[in-house]
Write a protein that holds these residues in place. Structure first.
Motif, PDB file in Angstrom:
ATOM      1  N   LEU A  60      16.823 -18.647  43.100  1.00  0.00           N
ATOM      2  CA  LEU A  60      16.462 -17.744  42.005  1.00  0.00           C
ATOM      3  C   LEU A  60      17.168 -16.404  42.131  1.00  0.00           C
ATOM      4  N   LYS A  61      17.632 -15.896  40.989  1.00  0.00           N
ATOM      5  CA  LYS A  61      18.223 -14.564  40.916  1.00  0.00           C
ATOM      6  C   LYS A  61      17.417 -13.724  39.940  1.00  0.00           C
ATOM      7  N   LEU A  62      17.065 -12.496  40.343  1.00  0.00           N
ATOM      8  CA  LEU A  62      16.364 -11.579  39.448  1.00  0.00           C
ATOM      9  C   LEU A  62      17.391 -10.895  38.558  1.00  0.00           C
ATOM     10  N   VAL A  63      17.432 -11.303  37.289  1.00  0.00           N
ATOM     11  CA  VAL A  63      18.419 -10.788  36.342  1.00  0.00           C
ATOM     12  C   VAL A  63      17.961  -9.464  35.745  1.00  0.00           C
ATOM     13  N   GLU A  64      16.662  -9.374  35.425  1.00  0.00           N
ATOM     14  CA  GLU A  64      16.150  -8.177  34.749  1.00  0.00           C
ATOM     15  C   GLU A  64      14.662  -8.048  35.031  1.00  0.00           C
ATOM     16  N   LYS A  65      14.190  -6.819  35.096  1.00  0.00           N
ATOM     17  CA  LYS A  65      12.774  -6.556  35.324  1.00  0.00           C
ATOM     18  C   LYS A  65      12.359  -5.353  34.491  1.00  0.00           C
ATOM     19  N   ARG A  66      11.303  -5.550  33.713  1.00  0.00           N
ATOM     20  CA  ARG A  66      10.783  -4.454  32.894  1.00  0.00           C
ATOM     21  C   ARG A  66       9.305  -4.269  33.172  1.00  0.00           C
ATOM     22  N   ASN A  67       8.817  -3.097  32.886  1.00  0.00           N
ATOM     23  CA  ASN A  67       7.407  -2.816  33.094  1.00  0.00           C
ATOM     24  C   ASN A  67       6.687  -2.698  31.769  1.00  0.00           C
ATOM     25  N   ALA A  68       5.510  -3.282  31.713  1.00  0.00           N
ATOM     26  CA  ALA A  68       4.677  -3.189  30.506  1.00  0.00           C
ATOM     27  C   ALA A  68       3.229  -3.209  30.962  1.00  0.00           C
ATOM     28  N   GLY A  69       2.721  -2.064  31.349  1.00  0.00           N
ATOM     29  CA  GLY A  69       1.397  -1.981  31.939  1.00  0.00           C
ATOM     30  C   GLY A  69       0.316  -2.470  30.998  1.00  0.00           C
ATOM     31  N   LEU A  70      -0.641  -3.195  31.557  1.00  0.00           N
ATOM     32  CA  LEU A  70      -1.731  -3.720  30.755  1.00  0.00           C
ATOM     33  C   LEU A  70      -2.552  -2.597  30.125  1.00  0.00           C
ATOM     34  N   ALA A  71      -2.756  -1.507  30.889  1.00  0.00           N
ATOM     35  CA  ALA A  71      -3.574  -0.409  30.367  1.00  0.00           C
ATOM     36  C   ALA A  71      -2.948   0.223  29.132  1.00  0.00           C
ATOM     37  N   ASP A  72      -1.626   0.135  29.009  1.00  0.00           N
ATOM     38  CA  ASP A  72      -0.928   0.730  27.871  1.00  0.00           C
ATOM     39  C   ASP A  72      -0.527  -0.317  26.834  1.00  0.00           C
ATOM     40  N   ALA A  73      -1.085  -1.530  26.950  1.00  0.00           N
ATOM     41  CA  ALA A  73      -0.642  -2.630  26.097  1.00  0.00           C
ATOM     42  C   ALA A  73      -0.893  -2.303  24.627  1.00  0.00           C
ATOM     43  N   THR A  74       0.066  -2.631  23.825  1.00  0.00           N
ATOM     44  CA  THR A  74      -0.048  -2.438  22.383  1.00  0.00           C
ATOM     45  C   THR A  74       0.402  -3.702  21.675  1.00  0.00           C
ATOM     46  N   TYR A  75       0.106  -3.789  20.406  1.00  0.00           N
ATOM     47  CA  TYR A  75       0.624  -4.872  19.585  1.00  0.00           C
ATOM     48  C   TYR A  75       1.092  -4.285  18.263  1.00  0.00           C
ATOM     49  N   THR A  76       1.921  -5.032  17.573  1.00  0.00           N
ATOM     50  CA  THR A  76       2.531  -4.546  16.331  1.00  0.00           C
ATOM     51  C   THR A  76       1.722  -5.004  15.129  1.00  0.00           C
ATOM     52  N   GLN A  77       1.327  -4.062  14.309  1.00  0.00           N
ATOM     53  CA  GLN A  77       0.728  -4.375  13.022  1.00  0.00           C
ATOM     54  C   GLN A  77       1.781  -4.188  11.932  1.00  0.00           C
ATOM     55  N   THR A  78       1.698  -5.027  10.929  1.00  0.00           N
ATOM     56  CA  THR A  78       2.650  -4.972   9.816  1.00  0.00           C
ATOM     57  C   THR A  78       1.896  -4.795   8.504  1.00  0.00           C
ATOM     58  N   ARG A  79       2.392  -3.882   7.696  1.00  0.00           N
ATOM     59  CA  ARG A  79       1.844  -3.726   6.346  1.00  0.00           C
ATOM     60  C   ARG A  79       2.881  -4.275   5.376  1.00  0.00           C
ATOM     61  N   ALA A  80       2.485  -5.297   4.639  1.00  0.00           N
ATOM     62  CA  ALA A  80       3.414  -5.961   3.724  1.00  0.00           C
ATOM     63  C   ALA A  80       2.740  -6.155   2.372  1.00  0.00           C
ATOM     64  N   ARG A  81       3.541  -6.448   1.386  1.00  0.00           N
ATOM     65  CA  ARG A  81       3.027  -6.808   0.068  1.00  0.00           C
ATOM     66  C   ARG A  81       3.818  -8.001  -0.430  1.00  0.00           C
ATOM     67  N   HIS A  82       3.240  -8.722  -1.379  1.00  0.00           N
ATOM     68  CA  HIS A  82       3.939  -9.913  -1.882  1.00  0.00           C
ATOM     69  C   HIS A  82       3.581 -10.163  -3.336  1.00  0.00           C
ATOM     70  N   ILE A  83       4.442 -10.942  -3.944  1.00  0.00           N
ATOM     71  CA  ILE A  83       4.193 -11.481  -5.283  1.00  0.00           C
ATOM     72  C   ILE A  83       4.116 -12.988  -5.117  1.00  0.00           C
TER      73      ILE A  83
END
Length: 464
Positions: free
Chosen positions: A302-325
């Motif tokens: 195994l090779k570690l190609v990339e490592k990022r941090n995303a702390g659980l305490a700061d976890a967010t999710y994306t909300q989307t506001r959309a409209r449609h016909i």
């Protein structure tokens, strides 16, 4: 992991057709609703959603049919394997393994599917006609067609609708048997959630991208063979640590299906990797090589190609506001006419001669029409997959092409997006789902391995 049931072995359609997906029924509503299910098949080393990107090949005369392998006295034939090979194409720039290795992988996939289908038969599981009809309708809808048009497209491609229905029946059975034998038995206790939160609140949750070089260990290998293969993996790991190009080593020596892209497994949260992989790279810096890891498949470098941090305490999710016909095809309005009308409305909005909200109030047949088509702020998973997939690709202000869903034909515009922090309750639910998914995948892989180990497998003449 995608929570939609991806029909990995269903008939794959080309010429712009989307992959086959059987979706759970959602409540009837004019507003798209969530629908999700678990993957049904083990990958056997192949991408479960490999999709044709070119026109379907002309129908070719197959060589004489013969038995490739017996699975509990049930044959898998060369025509079955070659049919999978014909339908299997990958996106441009992706290199497939050599033909012999690809045929071996496809044969193994068919073995795994066969033992699961046999388990479903022993349990008396069946797919009724209503479920089959709904699955076929879903495929047609996702490709902007009705069922008759789908069948006509299949016929033009040299396929027939009965083959599609047979494959759909098999895939739905694979889903049902997994749900009964694996998913329904997964339980996540509150103490497990508490323990996970306690472990991760003080340290950020890592996202990892790993690359692997796999040396396979055959089933039933003796100690001498295992030791020889371990030494081979150790030697390759040492070469990588000494400066050899890891990608080149993977392409030359790896026996994993991801060798063509340098063995990279993709950036994902650590919980979506096997625990033994995460433990092996936990203390590594980017670019470093881990100690050789042994799994049920063999030895992994195994090779570690990339490592990022995303702390659980700061976890967010994306909300989307959309409209449609929304236009609903019926006796007075065909699907083709609805698409054409929305295309015309799209042009009017694009050239500034009309405003979206005005056209929505005038033409939309959805309950949101009086609000100018506004669907409000939506969390991930609130809409049916065909709607959400298109919406998620749109930038704020961008208009979609007319989209066919189970509710009708839509014209979508994303208005804005925002990041929303998870509440304490949402964090616990997020952890519950994460642990359930992790347990389910591990339990499923174990269950399939046990099914295969108990099966009588007799290899005959390999496909050519």
């Amino acid at each position: 992991m995608n929570k939609s049931l991806v029909l990995a072995s269903a008939l794959l359609l080309s010429g712009g057709l989307a992959s086959a997906q059987a979706l759970k029924p959602s409540k009837a509503s004019s507003r798209p609703a969530a629908a999700a299910a678990k993957p049904a098949t083990a990958s056997a080393g192949l991408p479960a959603t490999a999709m044709p990107t070119t026109a379907a090949p002309a129908v070719q005369e197959l060589p004489a049919n013969h038995v490739v392998v017996l699975v509990n006295s049930e044959p898998v034939t060369s025509h079955e394997v070659l049919a999978r090979l014909t339908r299997l194409q990958t996106p441009a720039g992706t290199q497939l393994p050599p033909r012999a290795e690809l045929l071996r992988q496809l044969t193994e996939r068919l073995i795994l599917e066969r033992v699961q289908l046999q388990a479903a038969a022993e349990l008396g599981l069946k797919i009724d006609e209503a479920a089959l009809v709904q699955a076929e309708e879903n495929i047609a809808r996702q490709n902007g067609l009705n069922v008759e048009q789908l069948r006509a497209r299949l016929k033009a491609m040299g396929e027939d609708s009965e083959s599609l229905r047979a494959n759909l029946r098999h895939e739905l059975l694979l889903q049902r048997v997994r749900e009964r034998e694996v998913d329904s038995r997964i339980r996540i206790g509150e103490q497990e959630i508490d323990a996970y939160l306690a472990e991760h609140q003080s340290a950020e949750l890592a996202e990892l991208n790993l690359a692997q070089l796999l040396i396979r260990v055959p089933e039933g290998a003796d100690a001498a063979t295992v030791e020889r293969l371990r030494q081979r993996a150790e030697q390759l790991a040492q070469r990588a640590r000494s400066g050899a190009d890891f990608t080149a080593l993977v392409r030359e020596f790896s026996e994993a299906p991801d060798k063509a892209n340098g063995g990279q497994l993709g950036l994902r949260s650590a919980e979506r990797y096997p625990t033994l992989f995460v433990d092996a790279v936990r203390s590594l810096q980017t670019g470093q090589i881990a100690e050789v890891v042994r799994s049920g498949a063999g030895f992994h470098v195994l090779k570690l190609v990339e490592k990022r941090n995303a702390g659980l305490a700061d976890a967010t999710y994306t909300q989307t506001r959309a409209r449609h016909i929304l236009l609903r095809p019926g006796a007075q309005l065909s699907q083709e006419a609805a698409i054409a009308r929305l295309q015309e409305l799209r042009q009017r909005i694009g050239n500034g001669s009309a405003r979206f909200e005005e056209l929505a109030r005038q033409y939309s047949q959805d309950g949101s029409a009086s609000a100018g088509g506004d669907l409000g702020w939506a969390n991930p998973g609130m809409f049916v997959p065909e709607f959400e997939q298109v919406m998620s690709r749109l930038a704020p202000g961008q208009l979609s092409e007319p989209l066919v869903s189970r509710f009708g034909v839509h014209l979508i515009q994303v208005q804005e997006r925002r990041q929303v922090p998870l509440s304490a309750r949402e964090q616990r639910e997020w952890v519950r789902n994460l642990l359930r998914e992790q347990k389910a995948e591990e339990a499923y892989e174990t269950w399939v391995r046990e099914l295969r180990a108990r099966a009588y497998i007799e290899y005959r003449e390999p496909p050519q």
